[in-house]
Motif scaffolding. Structure first.
Motif, mmCIF file in Angstrom:
data_model
loop_
_atom_site.group_PDB
_atom_site.id
_atom_site.type_symbol
_atom_site.label_atom_id
_atom_site.label_comp_id
_atom_site.label_asym_id
_atom_site.label_seq_id
_atom_site.Cartn_x
_atom_site.Cartn_y
_atom_site.Cartn_z
ATOM 1 N N GLY A 193 8.388 3.084 -3.845
ATOM 2 C CA GLY A 193 7.354 3.281 -4.860
ATOM 3 C C GLY A 193 7.522 4.600 -5.584
ATOM 4 N N ALA A 194 7.809 5.653 -4.823
ATOM 5 C CA ALA A 194 8.035 6.966 -5.436
ATOM 6 C C ALA A 194 9.271 6.931 -6.332
ATOM 7 C CB ALA A 194 8.195 8.029 -4.351
ATOM 8 N N GLY A 195 10.306 6.233 -5.865
ATOM 9 C CA GLY A 195 11.540 6.136 -6.650
ATOM 10 C C GLY A 195 11.346 5.391 -7.954
ATOM 11 N N LEU A 196 10.565 4.316 -7.914
ATOM 12 C CA LEU A 196 10.293 3.561 -9.142
ATOM 13 C C LEU A 196 9.553 4.423 -10.165
ATOM 14 C CD1 LEU A 196 9.188 -0.070 -8.124
ATOM 15 C CD2 LEU A 196 11.255 0.626 -9.341
ATOM 16 N N VAL A 197 8.522 5.104 -9.708
ATOM 17 C CA VAL A 197 7.750 5.957 -10.617
ATOM 18 C C VAL A 197 8.628 7.092 -11.143
ATOM 19 C CG1 VAL A 197 5.835 7.594 -10.749
ATOM 20 C CG2 VAL A 197 5.507 5.375 -9.658
ATOM 21 N N GLY A 198 9.419 7.688 -10.259
ATOM 22 C CA GLY A 198 10.308 8.757 -10.696
ATOM 23 C C GLY A 198 11.356 8.268 -11.673
ATOM 24 N N GLY A 199 11.919 7.091 -11.407
ATOM 25 C CA GLY A 199 12.969 6.553 -12.254
ATOM 26 C C GLY A 199 12.504 6.161 -13.644
ATOM 27 N N PHE A 200 11.265 5.677 -13.728
ATOM 28 C CA PHE A 200 10.753 5.210 -15.021
ATOM 29 C C PHE A 200 9.808 6.210 -15.690
ATOM 30 C CE2 PHE A 200 11.922 1.131 -13.038
ATOM 31 C CZ PHE A 200 12.670 0.583 -14.065
ATOM 32 N N SER A 201 9.662 7.387 -15.091
ATOM 33 C CA SER A 201 8.710 8.367 -15.594
ATOM 34 C C SER A 201 9.029 8.811 -17.020
ATOM 35 C CB SER A 201 8.669 9.583 -14.670
ATOM 36 O OG SER A 201 7.678 10.486 -15.073
ATOM 37 N N HIS A 202 10.296 9.081 -17.286
ATOM 38 C CA HIS A 202 10.683 9.533 -18.636
ATOM 39 C C HIS A 202 10.522 8.417 -19.651
ATOM 40 C CE1 HIS A 202 12.013 13.478 -17.478
ATOM 41 N NE2 HIS A 202 12.811 12.990 -16.538
ATOM 42 N N MET A 203 10.732 7.195 -19.229
ATOM 43 C CA MET A 203 10.659 6.059 -20.142
ATOM 44 C C MET A 203 9.224 5.687 -20.502
ATOM 45 S SD MET A 203 12.267 2.227 -19.613
ATOM 46 C CE MET A 203 13.853 2.925 -19.158
ATOM 47 N N PHE A 204 8.352 5.664 -19.496
ATOM 48 C CA PHE A 204 6.989 5.181 -19.715
ATOM 49 C C PHE A 204 5.930 6.275 -19.697
ATOM 50 C CE2 PHE A 204 9.136 1.400 -17.825
ATOM 51 C CZ PHE A 204 9.041 0.580 -18.945
ATOM 52 N N LEU A 258 0.825 -1.199 0.000
ATOM 53 C CA LEU A 258 0.000 0.000 0.000
ATOM 54 C C LEU A 258 0.868 1.262 0.000
ATOM 55 C CD1 LEU A 258 -2.714 -1.044 2.619
ATOM 56 C CD2 LEU A 258 -3.137 -0.592 0.199
ATOM 57 N N ALA A 259 1.894 1.262 0.838
ATOM 58 C CA ALA A 259 2.786 2.425 0.915
ATOM 59 C C ALA A 259 3.532 2.635 -0.400
ATOM 60 C CB ALA A 259 3.774 2.246 2.065
ATOM 61 N N ALA A 260 3.977 1.548 -1.015
ATOM 62 C CA ALA A 260 4.676 1.659 -2.297
ATOM 63 C C ALA A 260 3.763 2.241 -3.367
ATOM 64 C CB ALA A 260 5.196 0.288 -2.721
ATOM 65 N N SER A 261 2.517 1.786 -3.386
ATOM 66 C CA SER A 261 1.569 2.330 -4.359
ATOM 67 C C SER A 261 1.295 3.803 -4.074
ATOM 68 C CB SER A 261 0.268 1.520 -4.352
ATOM 69 O OG SER A 261 -0.446 1.683 -3.144
ATOM 70 N N ALA A 262 1.179 4.167 -2.794
ATOM 71 C CA ALA A 262 0.904 5.555 -2.418
ATOM 72 C C ALA A 262 2.065 6.477 -2.783
ATOM 73 C CB ALA A 262 0.615 5.644 -0.921
ATOM 74 N N GLY A 263 3.285 5.994 -2.591
ATOM 75 C CA GLY A 263 4.438 6.778 -3.020
ATOM 76 C C GLY A 263 4.403 7.027 -4.518
ATOM 77 N N GLY A 264 3.949 6.017 -5.249
ATOM 78 C CA GLY A 264 3.805 6.159 -6.698
ATOM 79 C C GLY A 264 2.741 7.176 -7.076
ATOM 80 N N ILE A 301 7.914 3.243 5.578
ATOM 81 C CA ILE A 301 8.529 4.463 5.042
ATOM 82 C C ILE A 301 9.419 4.140 3.848
ATOM 83 C CG2 ILE A 301 10.155 6.334 5.554
ATOM 84 C CD1 ILE A 301 9.107 6.224 8.468
ATOM 85 N N LEU A 302 10.235 3.108 3.989
ATOM 86 C CA LEU A 302 11.123 2.717 2.891
ATOM 87 C C LEU A 302 10.323 2.246 1.685
ATOM 88 C CD1 LEU A 302 13.925 0.847 4.888
ATOM 89 C CD2 LEU A 302 14.028 3.135 3.878
ATOM 90 N N SER A 303 9.209 1.566 1.934
ATOM 91 C CA SER A 303 8.357 1.114 0.840
ATOM 92 C C SER A 303 7.747 2.296 0.095
ATOM 93 C CB SER A 303 7.239 0.205 1.378
ATOM 94 O OG SER A 303 7.769 -0.952 1.977
ATOM 95 N N PHE A 304 7.317 3.300 0.846
ATOM 96 C CA PHE A 304 6.770 4.515 0.244
ATOM 97 C C PHE A 304 7.812 5.173 -0.663
ATOM 98 C CE2 PHE A 304 5.907 9.058 0.206
ATOM 99 C CZ PHE A 304 4.538 9.124 -0.016
ATOM 100 N N SER A 305 9.037 5.299 -0.154
ATOM 101 C CA SER A 305 10.118 5.902 -0.940
ATOM 102 C C SER A 305 10.466 5.046 -2.149
ATOM 103 C CB SER A 305 11.355 6.097 -0.058
ATOM 104 O OG SER A 305 11.084 6.972 1.010
#
Length: 229
Positions: free
Chosen positions: A186-197, A17-23, A180-184
């Protein structure tokens, strides 16, 4: 003896849930006008700043997610009251997760034609539904959206664990730190792949939610079989 908790209160579910919310927040911030989907405190701050500076034209960008969050909470509350009649275990959590998957999928597929305000509003509704339904982790209070309170809980647990040798507090601090780490993450994954996808990057959050949906479905199946014996 290890204490057993409901499926929807387990650490794995909380982490997903936290990972999705970070996203959610990373997606609306990067793709839709630097607003937040779940962190409404941030939107309120930015709204106040722009009002104070007399920039009234841009305030709508922050006001819409706030109003959508309120509306999304009401929709989730309606779902909760409706599903109360069902005696099936995990019915309400799974319904909310299904609703979240639907909203994020709509945004991913329709994003090219969606105005920024509508896209951010739909994701804010998603975040609101999640916060409304999932508020416990292992029997204690929990939020998958806002990390300030979680940081306080970690600090308190570390202090009580080190100074007062409270093992329960230490264990709780470790659990919340995982959130907290899961939230970060999820946000990191979305941020990292944002330009690609591009707009499809929100499907990362959809994937996390889909895993939760499958876990709930499997748990409900097992419980139904046990009750049928």
């Amino acid at each position: 003896m290890t204490q057993s908790f409901p499926t929807n209160e387990r650490l794995m579910i909380g982490s997903l849930l936290a990972a999705s919310a970070g996203g959610f927040d990373a997606f609306t911030y990067l793709q839709h006008g630097e607003v937040f989907a779940g962190l409404q405190t941030g939107n309120l701050i930015l709204l106040g700043v722009h009002l104070g500076q007399g920039q009234f034209g841009v305030t709508i960008h922050y006001l819409i997610p706030i109003l959508a969050f309120i509306f999304g909470t009401m929709v989730a509350r309606f779902f909760q009251h409706t599903i109360k009649k069902s005696k099936q275990p995990l019915a309400a959590p799974q319904l909310i997760i299904t609703w979240e998957i639907l909203l994020t999928a709509i945004v991913a597929l329709a994003d090219p034609v969606l105005p920024d305000l509508l896209a951010s509003a739909l994701i804010s509704m998603t975040a609101a539904a999640q916060l409304q339904e999932f508020r416990k982790l292992k029997g204690g209070p929990f939020t998958s959206l806002m990390m300030t309170g979680n940081l306080r809980t970690v600090a308190e647990g570390i202090y009580d664990g080190l100074i007062h040798h409270n093992t329960d507090a230490s264990r709780k601090a470790l659990d919340i730190l995982t959130i907290i780490l899961s939230f970060s993450f999820g946000a990191g994954l979305v941020g990292g792949f944002s330009h690609m996808f591009s707009h499809y990057v929100i499907l990362i959050s959809t994937l996390f939610l889909s895993i939760i949906w499958f876990v709930f479905w499997r748990s409900r199946l097992i419980l139904s079989k046990e009750q049928g014996k």
